[in-house]
Design a protein around this motif. Structure first.
Motif, PDB file in Angstrom:
ATOM      1  N   LEU A 123       0.824  -1.212   0.000  1.00  0.00           N
ATOM      2  CA  LEU A 123       0.000   0.000   0.000  1.00  0.00           C
ATOM      3  C   LEU A 123       0.858   1.262   0.000  1.00  0.00           C
ATOM      4  O   LEU A 123       0.533   2.245  -0.666  1.00  0.00           O
ATOM      5  CB  LEU A 123      -0.945   0.010   1.207  1.00  0.00           C
ATOM      6  CG  LEU A 123      -2.210  -0.812   1.077  1.00  0.00           C
ATOM      7  CD1 LEU A 123      -2.956  -0.864   2.417  1.00  0.00           C
ATOM      8  CD2 LEU A 123      -3.126  -0.243  -0.006  1.00  0.00           C
ATOM      9  N   MET A 124       1.952   1.234   0.738  1.00  0.00           N
ATOM     10  CA  MET A 124       2.864   2.388   0.759  1.00  0.00           C
ATOM     11  C   MET A 124       3.458   2.629  -0.629  1.00  0.00           C
ATOM     12  O   MET A 124       3.518   3.765  -1.102  1.00  0.00           O
ATOM     13  CB  MET A 124       3.997   2.156   1.763  1.00  0.00           C
ATOM     14  CG  MET A 124       3.572   2.160   3.191  1.00  0.00           C
ATOM     15  SD  MET A 124       4.983   1.715   4.241  1.00  0.00           S
ATOM     16  CE  MET A 124       4.144   0.900   5.587  1.00  0.00           C
ATOM     17  N   PRO A 166       2.215   6.537  -3.275  1.00  0.00           N
ATOM     18  CA  PRO A 166       3.303   7.431  -2.858  1.00  0.00           C
ATOM     19  C   PRO A 166       2.807   8.816  -2.429  1.00  0.00           C
ATOM     20  O   PRO A 166       3.414   9.430  -1.546  1.00  0.00           O
ATOM     21  CB  PRO A 166       4.192   7.512  -4.099  1.00  0.00           C
ATOM     22  CG  PRO A 166       3.319   7.109  -5.237  1.00  0.00           C
ATOM     23  CD  PRO A 166       2.322   6.146  -4.669  1.00  0.00           C
ATOM     24  N   ASN A 167       1.723   9.292  -3.015  1.00  0.00           N
ATOM     25  CA  ASN A 167       1.221  10.616  -2.637  1.00  0.00           C
ATOM     26  C   ASN A 167       0.718  10.641  -1.192  1.00  0.00           C
ATOM     27  O   ASN A 167       0.706  11.690  -0.556  1.00  0.00           O
ATOM     28  CB  ASN A 167       0.120  11.076  -3.601  1.00  0.00           C
ATOM     29  CG  ASN A 167      -1.049  10.094  -3.658  1.00  0.00           C
ATOM     30  OD1 ASN A 167      -0.854   8.888  -3.506  1.00  0.00           O
ATOM     31  ND2 ASN A 167      -2.244  10.601  -3.886  1.00  0.00           N
ATOM     32  N   GLY A 219       7.132  10.708   2.889  1.00  0.00           N
ATOM     33  CA  GLY A 219       7.338  11.638   3.991  1.00  0.00           C
ATOM     34  C   GLY A 219       6.667  11.218   5.289  1.00  0.00           C
ATOM     35  O   GLY A 219       6.807  11.893   6.304  1.00  0.00           O
ATOM     36  N   GLN A 220       5.951  10.128   5.281  1.00  0.00           N
ATOM     37  CA  GLN A 220       5.264   9.638   6.481  1.00  0.00           C
ATOM     38  C   GLN A 220       6.111   8.575   7.178  1.00  0.00           C
ATOM     39  O   GLN A 220       6.892   7.879   6.552  1.00  0.00           O
ATOM     40  CB  GLN A 220       3.911   9.023   6.115  1.00  0.00           C
ATOM     41  CG  GLN A 220       2.945   9.968   5.457  1.00  0.00           C
ATOM     42  CD  GLN A 220       2.490  11.064   6.399  1.00  0.00           C
ATOM     43  OE1 GLN A 220       2.288  10.848   7.588  1.00  0.00           O
ATOM     44  NE2 GLN A 220       2.344  12.263   5.851  1.00  0.00           N
ATOM     45  N   ILE A 221       5.921   8.478   8.458  1.00  0.00           N
ATOM     46  CA  ILE A 221       6.530   7.402   9.240  1.00  0.00           C
ATOM     47  C   ILE A 221       5.380   6.536   9.731  1.00  0.00           C
ATOM     48  O   ILE A 221       4.486   7.023  10.426  1.00  0.00           O
ATOM     49  CB  ILE A 221       7.353   7.949  10.415  1.00  0.00           C
ATOM     50  CG1 ILE A 221       8.512   8.796   9.884  1.00  0.00           C
ATOM     51  CG2 ILE A 221       7.838   6.806  11.302  1.00  0.00           C
ATOM     52  CD1 ILE A 221       9.272   9.532  10.952  1.00  0.00           C
ATOM     53  N   ASN A 235      -3.411   4.012   9.385  1.00  0.00           N
ATOM     54  CA  ASN A 235      -4.844   3.840   9.150  1.00  0.00           C
ATOM     55  C   ASN A 235      -5.423   5.069   8.459  1.00  0.00           C
ATOM     56  O   ASN A 235      -6.177   4.950   7.494  1.00  0.00           O
ATOM     57  CB  ASN A 235      -5.567   3.558  10.469  1.00  0.00           C
ATOM     58  CG  ASN A 235      -7.028   3.267  10.235  1.00  0.00           C
ATOM     59  OD1 ASN A 235      -7.846   4.177  10.236  1.00  0.00           O
ATOM     60  ND2 ASN A 235      -7.337   1.998  10.021  1.00  0.00           N
ATOM     61  N   ARG A 236      -5.036   6.261   8.907  1.00  0.00           N
ATOM     62  CA  ARG A 236      -5.553   7.497   8.316  1.00  0.00           C
ATOM     63  C   ARG A 236      -5.040   7.699   6.895  1.00  0.00           C
ATOM     64  O   ARG A 236      -5.794   8.029   5.983  1.00  0.00           O
ATOM     65  CB  ARG A 236      -5.159   8.693   9.190  1.00  0.00           C
ATOM     66  CG  ARG A 236      -5.705  10.023   8.678  1.00  0.00           C
ATOM     67  CD  ARG A 236      -5.253  11.196   9.517  1.00  0.00           C
ATOM     68  NE  ARG A 236      -3.814  11.369   9.380  1.00  0.00           N
ATOM     69  CZ  ARG A 236      -2.959  11.493  10.403  1.00  0.00           C
ATOM     70  NH1 ARG A 236      -3.393  11.482  11.649  1.00  0.00           N
ATOM     71  NH2 ARG A 236      -1.670  11.639  10.186  1.00  0.00           N
ATOM     72  N   GLN A 237      -3.758   7.468   6.658  1.00  0.00           N
ATOM     73  CA  GLN A 237      -3.149   7.743   5.352  1.00  0.00           C
ATOM     74  C   GLN A 237      -3.449   6.667   4.306  1.00  0.00           C
ATOM     75  O   GLN A 237      -3.615   6.978   3.136  1.00  0.00           O
ATOM     76  CB  GLN A 237      -1.637   7.899   5.488  1.00  0.00           C
ATOM     77  CG  GLN A 237      -1.179   9.123   6.245  1.00  0.00           C
ATOM     78  CD  GLN A 237      -1.579  10.405   5.560  1.00  0.00           C
ATOM     79  OE1 GLN A 237      -2.378  11.170   6.077  1.00  0.00           O
ATOM     80  NE2 GLN A 237      -1.038  10.654   4.378  1.00  0.00           N
ATOM     81  N   LEU A 238      -3.474   5.410   4.741  1.00  0.00           N
ATOM     82  CA  LEU A 238      -3.601   4.311   3.778  1.00  0.00           C
ATOM     83  C   LEU A 238      -4.817   3.419   4.020  1.00  0.00           C
ATOM     84  O   LEU A 238      -5.084   2.518   3.220  1.00  0.00           O
ATOM     85  CB  LEU A 238      -2.338   3.447   3.804  1.00  0.00           C
ATOM     86  CG  LEU A 238      -1.031   4.170   3.479  1.00  0.00           C
ATOM     87  CD1 LEU A 238       0.151   3.244   3.682  1.00  0.00           C
ATOM     88  CD2 LEU A 238      -1.058   4.722   2.066  1.00  0.00           C
TER      89      LEU A 238
END
Length: 171
Positions: free
Chosen positions: A55-56, A60-61, A65-67, A130-133
């Motif tokens: 998923l990461m 990519p958008n 930049g996320q951890i 969870n929020r990002q992906l």
């Protein structure tokens, strides 16, 4: 799991509880509970972790930049509870009866050596992933242990028996 202690590397003082417990189960030796096994851990199934990484890569958008923490807070157990569950699962997988004394307590100094420091609790915060992906792990602790211990038994049981039957060299 990346190795079995005593087959792929040293057999004592390895800070990898699944590897150490698997090794002891294969050897039919009691599981060593460091400082009573009260530390808390979570475990994530490799297929769930791979799904998160895919998923990461595919997003990519939302990932750059996320951890991210990749884990399974639903599988939180003490090390003592993990030992009990692993013993039950291994008994089911192999058909072997459990040991009369399935666990023994050992001090961290005795197991790891002088100066080893560890955290009492390692529980991942899954908010960002969870929020990002929209990712959440799916596999229960029982199911991941059943899959892992079945594989370990099929792959390593014979090698462990052979290693244990070799005479110890004396000096």
């Amino acid at each position: 799991m990346d190795f079995i202690p005593g087959i792929d590397g040293p057999s004592e003082g390895v800070p990898r509880v699944l590897a150490c417990f698997s090794n002891n189960l294969l050897r039919r030796e009691p599981l060593k509970l460091v400082d009573g096994g009260q530390s808390q851990r979570t475990f994530v199934y490799i297929k769930d972790a791979i799904e998160a990484v895919v998923l990461m890569i595919e997003n990519p958008n939302r990932a750059n930049g996320q951890i991210f923490n990749v884990g399974n807070p639903n599988n939180e157990v003490t090390v003592r509870q993990l030992a009990e569950i692993m013993t039950q699962v291994y008994t089911k997988v192999t058909g072997e009866s459990p040991l009369e004394t399935p666990t023994i307590d050992i001090s961290s100094k005795e197991f790891y050596g002088e100066g080893y420091d560890d955290s009492d609790k390692r529980i991942p915060d899954m908010t960002i992933i969870n929020r990002q992906l929209g990712w959440n792990p799916k596999t229960s602790l029982w199911d991941l242990l059943e899959s892992t211990l079945t594989y370990q038994h099929r792959t390593y049981a014979q090698a462990v028996k052979q290693a244990m039957s070799k005479p110890v060299a004396s000096s």
